[in-house]
Scaffold this motif. Structure first.
Motif, PDB file in Angstrom:
ATOM      1  N   ARG A  34       0.972  -1.262  -0.128  1.00  0.00           N
ATOM      2  CA  ARG A  34      -0.056   0.007  -0.128  1.00  0.00           C
ATOM      3  C   ARG A  34       0.787   1.291  -0.105  1.00  0.00           C
ATOM      4  NH1 ARG A  34      -4.159  -1.938   5.029  1.00  0.00           N
ATOM      5  NH2 ARG A  34      -5.233  -3.502   3.846  1.00  0.00           N
ATOM      6  N   ARG A  35       0.424   2.282  -0.470  1.00  0.00           N
ATOM      7  CA  ARG A  35       1.146   3.651  -0.813  1.00  0.00           C
ATOM      8  C   ARG A  35       1.415   4.200   0.576  1.00  0.00           C
ATOM      9  NH1 ARG A  35      -1.457   7.785  -4.745  1.00  0.00           N
ATOM     10  NH2 ARG A  35      -1.096   5.864  -6.129  1.00  0.00           N
ATOM     11  N   ASN A  36       0.583   4.170   1.771  1.00  0.00           N
ATOM     12  CA  ASN A  36       0.839   4.373   2.961  1.00  0.00           C
ATOM     13  C   ASN A  36       1.742   3.486   4.042  1.00  0.00           C
ATOM     14  OD1 ASN A  36      -1.507   3.147   3.317  1.00  0.00           O
ATOM     15  ND2 ASN A  36      -2.572   4.686   4.469  1.00  0.00           N
ATOM     16  N   SER A  37       1.962   2.204   3.385  1.00  0.00           N
ATOM     17  CA  SER A  37       2.295   1.035   4.471  1.00  0.00           C
ATOM     18  C   SER A  37       3.661   1.759   5.064  1.00  0.00           C
ATOM     19  CB  SER A  37       2.702   0.038   3.558  1.00  0.00           C
ATOM     20  OG  SER A  37       3.904   0.203   2.874  1.00  0.00           O
ATOM     21  N   ASP A  38       4.130   1.055   6.053  1.00  0.00           N
ATOM     22  CA  ASP A  38       5.252   1.201   6.435  1.00  0.00           C
ATOM     23  C   ASP A  38       6.478   0.767   5.762  1.00  0.00           C
ATOM     24  OD1 ASP A  38       4.298   1.745   9.191  1.00  0.00           O
ATOM     25  OD2 ASP A  38       4.633  -0.330  10.213  1.00  0.00           O
ATOM     26  N   PHE A  47       9.699   3.042   5.227  1.00  0.00           N
ATOM     27  CA  PHE A  47      11.146   2.731   5.753  1.00  0.00           C
ATOM     28  C   PHE A  47      11.603   1.699   4.869  1.00  0.00           C
ATOM     29  CE2 PHE A  47       8.437   2.958   9.560  1.00  0.00           C
ATOM     30  CZ  PHE A  47       8.869   4.179  10.280  1.00  0.00           C
ATOM     31  N   GLY A  48      11.075   1.471   3.461  1.00  0.00           N
ATOM     32  CA  GLY A  48      11.704   0.607   2.522  1.00  0.00           C
ATOM     33  C   GLY A  48      13.313   0.771   2.243  1.00  0.00           C
TER      34      GLY A  48
END
Length: 205
Positions: A102-106, A110-111
């Motif tokens: 998802r666009r707003n994922s962790d 932090f990727g």
């Protein structure tokens, strides 16, 4: 020399993984490859190195099974409902679960932690990981990674619980990943190998 030895050990582990998944014993593999059962045992344990002709036969035997297992793991991640990533042996993400895509994922935030060009500490992380998974290779089933890092001047922590899968000559890591703020700034970097021996001790405790 060390890299060459590691490649032979990887191939031996791949042969053992193929044999177990296919439910074939060492004697049957030995007959198929035209060698003794004790020779198969030495290859799988890394005590002996296959000759060039045997190397090609082993690679041919395990490559098709490895490709199927790799695709199965990618599929598993893509349908997972948890925060899951499939990594290759150098911690390059091969597949990401919908929750992390998802666009707003962790992971969107932090990727960079797993991008060598963006994370100066990545070589140290990869080195510690590869050293840990070389530990007791025949007993190894997974690892626990605890990775403290800073993001926008604030302390965070990444916890990864990894299950290792031998897919042909590849060692893949199926990881459940959790990111959290490290409010006390007390996290320490560590990579802990998980072996069958360790699990048995924990079960007895």
């Amino acid at each position: 020399m060390a890299q060459t030895r590691a490649r032979f050990e990887d191939l031996g582990a791949a042969l053992r993984s193929y044999r177990i998944v296919a439910r074939i014993n060492q004697a049957e593999i030995a007959a198929a490859l035209g060698v003794s059962q004790s020779q198969i045992s030495r290859w799988e344990s890394g005590r002996d190195r296959p000759k060039p002709g045997n190397l090609e036969a082993i690679r041919s035997l395990v490559s098709s099974a490895g490709s199927r297992q790799r695709q199965a793991l990618i599929h598993q991640v893509k349908i997972s409902r948890s925060a899951t990533i499939l990594f290759d042996s150098v911690l390059h993400p091969l597949a990401i679960s919908p929750l992390l895509a998802r666009r707003n994922s962790d992971l969107a935030r932090f990727g960079w932690l797993f991008v060598p060009d963006a994370n100066p500490q990545f070589p140290a992380l990869l080195g510690a990981y590869r050293k840990a998974i070389a530990h007791e290779r025949n007993q190894l089933i997974g690892a626990r990674l605890d990775i403290p890092f800073s993001h926008e001047g604030l302390p965070f922590h990444c916890a990864m619980d990894v299950a290792l899968h031998q897919a042909g000559s590849e060692l893949l890591a199926l990881a459940e990943v959790a990111f959290a703020a490290d409010q006390d700034n007390e996290s320490e970097f560590s990579v802990t190998p998980i072996t069958m021996r360790l699990l048995r001790r924990q079960q007895k405790a």
